[in-house]
Design an enzyme around this catalytic site. Sequence first.
Site, PDB file in Angstrom:
ATOM      1  N   GLU A   1     -71.381  -1.738  86.789  1.00 19.18           N
ATOM      2  CA  GLU A   1     -71.934  -2.929  87.424  1.00 19.18           C
ATOM      3  C   GLU A   1     -72.425  -2.650  88.839  1.00 19.18           C
ATOM      4  O   GLU A   1     -73.472  -3.170  89.251  1.00 19.18           O
ATOM      5  CB  GLU A   1     -70.891  -4.054  87.444  1.00 19.18           C
ATOM      6  CG  GLU A   1     -70.661  -4.740  86.115  1.00 19.18           C
ATOM      7  CD  GLU A   1     -69.787  -3.928  85.166  1.00 19.18           C
ATOM      8  OE1 GLU A   1     -69.663  -4.318  83.990  1.00 19.18           O
ATOM      9  OE2 GLU A   1     -69.231  -2.898  85.610  1.00 19.18           O
TER      10      GLU A   1
ATOM     11  N   HIS B   1     -60.398 -11.113  82.047  1.00 18.82           N
ATOM     12  CA  HIS B   1     -61.730 -11.482  81.571  1.00 18.82           C
ATOM     13  C   HIS B   1     -61.998 -12.980  81.743  1.00 18.82           C
ATOM     14  O   HIS B   1     -62.963 -13.498  81.177  1.00 18.82           O
ATOM     15  CB  HIS B   1     -61.896 -11.138  80.085  1.00 18.82           C
ATOM     16  CG  HIS B   1     -61.930  -9.679  79.798  1.00 18.82           C
ATOM     17  ND1 HIS B   1     -60.883  -8.839  80.078  1.00 18.82           N
ATOM     18  CD2 HIS B   1     -62.893  -8.897  79.235  1.00 18.82           C
ATOM     19  CE1 HIS B   1     -61.193  -7.601  79.700  1.00 18.82           C
ATOM     20  NE2 HIS B   1     -62.405  -7.612  79.192  1.00 18.82           N
TER      21      HIS B   1
END
Length: 327
Positions: free
Chosen positions: A60, A129
């Site tokens: 990312e 998450h």
Amino acid sequence: MAVMQLREALRSAMTEEMERDENVFLMGEEVAEYNGAYKVSEGMLERFGPDRVIDTPISESGFSGLGVGAAMVGLRPIIEFMSWSFTLVCLDQIVNNAANVRYMSGGQVKIPITFRGGNGIAHQLGATHSHRTESIYARIPGLIVVTPSNSADAKGLLKSSIRCDDPVIFLENEKMLNDKGDVPEGEFTLPLGVADVERQGADVTLISYGRPLDRVVRPAVKALTENENIDVELINLRTLRPLDTQTLLESIKKTNRCVIVDEDWGYCGMGSGILFKLQEPAFDYLDAPIKYVHSDEIPVPYNHHLEEAMMPSVDKIVSAVKEVCYR
């Protein structure tokens, strides 16, 4: 009107903007060959080719930084994250770079980049998450933070985000991608920074955004209207930064009561920031303190029943509204 799943609305927005502007491209993990981790970009590789729909490594920080650089030289990247929870590893690229370059260059360098992907509590994805990142990014000057709650929001807000010359944080939710809704046909955009008064009411202002609206807030409004005879004014924020404070205050001046609902943690949560923006200018108009309904102050459990129990519920919202209405 056309009926679209929310994922279809997102795809339609990206496709139309890529057809409209050759500088727009999509980049992220599995967006191309796999058609997207959640099939949002299905068919886009075939349509636009590998130069404009680009698979990236699981990094990312790497592809976010590449996107910021591309935006600095005039391209309009759409950066897809599988989960906004994973962006904690690229805060430098988003918060330190994307948010500051235009200001630090005296406006000479624009950053027309849209970061989008799944945000918040989905279903049994566990604590790592399930972060609600809106309160992280909405506090950063230089960023625009957008959160759709239906298919029309998704298409209209995403098209406007892609056209924006400032970095936009676009927060979807995996559990919403199958949701269907009416979307206007033809060219359709929604302005950033403008809230939607979904329902006019006289007794209390109910403020929310994103997934909680359909999961618990709209059902709570139905229950309050039908069972408690409480006339609720419901506001869908759509944009968290800049916050449409004027619309919220106009509503509170009319109803004299306010309840804020989100799935964030309460302490330093998004709702706390909204409450701070409202409490002083609304003070003289309030007949009760503003209530904030939020998730419990614990990591998000994996167990389904515990996960549901820690989030806002219809009963919790109904109770808060009745409290401010002295019922």
